[in-house]
Design a protein around this motif. Structure first.
Motif, PDB file in Angstrom:
ATOM      1  N   TRP A 236       0.879  -1.183   0.000  1.00  0.00           N
ATOM      2  CA  TRP A 236       0.000   0.000   0.000  1.00  0.00           C
ATOM      3  C   TRP A 236       0.907   1.221   0.000  1.00  0.00           C
ATOM      4  N   LYS A 237       0.888   2.001  -1.075  1.00  0.00           N
ATOM      5  CA  LYS A 237       1.888   3.040  -1.271  1.00  0.00           C
ATOM      6  C   LYS A 237       1.452   4.425  -0.793  1.00  0.00           C
ATOM      7  N   ALA A 238       0.164   4.635  -0.560  1.00  0.00           N
ATOM      8  CA  ALA A 238      -0.294   5.956  -0.119  1.00  0.00           C
ATOM      9  C   ALA A 238       0.197   6.234   1.302  1.00  0.00           C
ATOM     10  N   SER A 484       8.232  10.090  -6.437  1.00  0.00           N
ATOM     11  CA  SER A 484       7.094  10.411  -5.569  1.00  0.00           C
ATOM     12  C   SER A 484       6.117  11.284  -6.329  1.00  0.00           C
ATOM     13  N   TRP A 501      -0.742  10.946  -1.696  1.00  0.00           N
ATOM     14  CA  TRP A 501       0.705  11.173  -1.697  1.00  0.00           C
ATOM     15  C   TRP A 501       1.396   9.821  -1.713  1.00  0.00           C
ATOM     16  N   ILE A 502       2.125   9.551  -2.783  1.00  0.00           N
ATOM     17  CA  ILE A 502       2.952   8.360  -2.884  1.00  0.00           C
ATOM     18  C   ILE A 502       4.394   8.826  -2.700  1.00  0.00           C
ATOM     19  N   TRP A 505       7.461   5.749  -4.939  1.00  0.00           N
ATOM     20  CA  TRP A 505       6.771   5.230  -6.122  1.00  0.00           C
ATOM     21  C   TRP A 505       7.313   3.872  -6.531  1.00  0.00           C
ATOM     22  N   GLN A 510       0.599   0.063  -9.031  1.00  0.00           N
ATOM     23  CA  GLN A 510      -0.213   1.230  -9.385  1.00  0.00           C
ATOM     24  C   GLN A 510      -1.649   0.948  -8.962  1.00  0.00           C
ATOM     25  N   TYR A 513      -6.777   4.709  -5.466  1.00  0.00           N
ATOM     26  CA  TYR A 513      -7.078   4.950  -4.054  1.00  0.00           C
ATOM     27  C   TYR A 513      -8.445   5.626  -3.949  1.00  0.00           C
TER      28      TYR A 513
END
Length: 586
Positions: A236-238, A484, A501-502, A505, A510, A513
């Motif tokens: 989970w990148k957020a 980012s 906000w990633i 990255w 991908q 969200y």
């Protein structure tokens, strides 16, 4: 993704993107030169921090427009997103305010007192830490420590590090896990693994090993602790606390510490009788039987090694009337290799033309990242472990007669030849129930150039919103140089709200969200985006060796700057059928 005829360049810095019925003008806005940043450590219940509110706002007013970015972090125990949001609104803070979960950043900055201000220069080097000024009472201030440092930065003067002693309330972080008794699988670890790992790490799924039993978890305990601490997994990148999303798959700092403590202790089991049962997973569709199931005409065959494959399957719908789509789900034919799926829409048979041109004897055609043209829309995406979501009540995606669904499947090769025939399930809404069509804003800045060797190259965009809209989510998109991407909504009053906000990255993850709550955006607002790219030799994903100048494009060696936002127009309403009163009767 190529710019279609619907994208017209008006000037060197002006891009017009037509999305459905809306024409939104995107300006590759000229942001002030970045000269530094301010991090404020605050608390919603510290009286000293409260007293500094006017001075903090004056600092932002004086320096926020001169290339100094501001943010406030709230590291104390018992803070919540709602408390922080209410506090920031009440005090008219026009910069991002968010939790510092577990006081992680505060500890990194060695903060001991609230409030504390930390100032960094444009290169991220710390140049000041301590009190905002020298007196609790504004009228008695003689030394404006922070203002003096910021003034030097905005005048491009050299600034050496200085510090002062903060005064106010003690930092009160949440209690550390280390103070608790040793964690065991039964009482502390199993539920973390089952909630965050097992949905993908189970037989037949895309993850390379299973985590459904104690024995499996014990075997992988050191690796689990490592990837959790590095925040590599779960994928989970957020950034936590920067907006809230449905289905957030984030480990808390306490959970990460628990996993490390457990692994370091030798992964003890504890009382087997008290272990929670492993979750069961249905092979059926999550939202029930779809109204329509579509798939490629035959299975796609792939080799065992090589680069990941992005295959676009061209699926004709042949509807005679418009369909309204409230949800989409995906069933991978071969979960071992299906990494993620995105369903795009093509109303002009461009995908079919590309398939016929490539004509490699297999269904679909291969691209990198995009589908080879600017699509007419999308129905959403799927990744392992993510649950499908229905659109908000009264809204749906419009699927026009004759529209082609381009099902892009990202294949992660398994080391041996594989086959896959992935299915997509569509859920319809009754036309009479749909009052607003969901549209997609493709917010792009194609005018950048990333010089070779640049490690932190910034690209910005200010995207004006001409009408009141409601936004439902965000999907950032970059290629292999992406580092980012941060997106915020700046209202007509200058206040900013987080979109997504990633900060690390990963092209392979991908995700779309979906906001926990739909976001109302007023006309006159701007979506402000900053992306950072690493075109240096140190970037292991850099496709060019040595690095070359990189611009917008579709190929592996090109880059993109794109944010996709599903939205509805507040003033738009589909006409409902007129109700004709019954005849006869009394």
């Amino acid at each position: 993704m190529y710019l279609s005829k619907r994208v017209r360049i008006l000037s060197a810095g002006l891009l017009l993107v037509t999305v459905g019925l809306m024409a939104i003008t995107a300006v590759a806005g000229r942001e002030p030169v970045a000269r530094g940043s301010v991090t404020l450590y605050l608390s919603t219940d510290c009286p000293v921090a409260m007293k500094y509110t006017p001075r903090i706002n004056r600092l932002f007013t004086e320096f926020g427009s001169k290339g100094i970015s501001f943010r406030a972090l709230f590291p104390n125990d018992l803070e919540t997103p709602d408390k922080v949001k209410a506090y920031a609104t009440e005090r008219d803070y026009k910069f991002p305010c968010q939790l510092d979960e577990g006081a992680r950043q505060a500890k990194d900055d060695a903060v001991e007192i609230i409030p504390t201000i930390v100032i960094r220069d444009a290169n991220g080097k710390k140049v000041y830490q301590g009190a905002i000024d020298d007196n609790l009472t504004a009228a008695n201030v003689k030394q404006r420590y922070a203002a003096n440092v910021l003034s030097s930065l905005t005048q491009d003067k050299a600034v050496s590090f200085t510090s002062t002693k903060s005064f106010g309330c003690f930092l009160m972080p949440p209690p550390s896990v280390e103070s608790k008794p040793a964690a065991t699988y039964a009482d502390s670890v199993a539920h973390i693994v089952f909630d965050h790992c097992t949905p993908c790490h189970r037989p037949g799924e895309v993850a390379p090993f299973s985590l459904t039993t104690f024995e499996e978890a014990r075997k992988w305990s050191q690796m689990i602790a490592y990837v959790a601490e590095k925040r590599i997994m779960p994928p989970w990148k957020a950034v936590s606390g920067f907006n809230r999303f449905k289905g957030e798959n984030l480990l808390t700092d306490a959970e990460i510490a628990t996993l490390k403590q457990w692994a370091d202790a030798g992964a003890p089991r504890g009382d087997e009788k008290t272990e929670p049962k492993a979750p069961s997973f249905s092979s059926e569709w999550t939202l029930g039987t779809p109204d329509l199931v579509l798939m490629p005409e035959k299975a796609f065959e792939m080799p065992g090694e090589g680069r990941d494959i992005y295959r676009n399957f061209v699926i004709k719908t042949n509807f005679k009337e418009t369909k309204w789509i409230s949800a989409m789900d995906v069933k991978p034919g071969n979960p071992r290799v299906v990494h993620h799926v995105i369903a795009f829409l093509d109303e002009r048979d461009r995908a079919l033309q590309r398939e016929q041109k490539q004509n490699d004897g297999q269904p679909g055609y291969t691209t990198f990242g995009g589908v080879g043209f600017n699509p007419d829309g999308a129905l959403g995406g799927w990744a392992p472990g993510l649950r499908p979501n229905r659109t908000a009540p009264g809204t749906a995606f419009e699927l026009k007669p004759g529209t082609t669904i381009v099902l892009q499947v990202h294949y992660h090769l398994s080391g041996k030849p594989e086959k896959d025939q992935t299915k997509v399930g569509l859920y319809f809404s009754n036309e009479k129930d749909v009052t607003k069509p969901v549209r997609l804003a493709w917010i792009a800045n194609p005018f950048f150039r990333i010089p070779p060797g640049e490690k932190d190259h910034k690209v910005n965009l200010a995207f004006p919103i001409p009408a009141d809209v409601t936004a439902y989510g965000a999907m950032p998109h970059m290629h292999l140089l992406g580092k980012s991407m941060k997106a915020e909504v700046e209202g007509p009053d200058g206040k900013r709200r987080p979109l997504v906000w990633i900060d690390s990255w990963d092209f392979n993850w991908q995700l779309t969200y979906i906001f926990a709550e739909p976001m109302k955006v007023k006309a006159g607002s701007k979506i402000v985006i900053e992306a950072i790219y690493d075109n240096s030799p140190d970037n292991p994903n850099n496709p060019n060796n040595p690095p070359q100048e990189v611009r917008w494009g579709e190929q592996t060696t090109d880059e993109m700057f794109l944010l996709i936002v599903p939205f509805t127009v507040d003033a738009e309403s589909r006409a409902r059928p007129r109700q004709v009163p019954p005849r006869g009767g009394g």
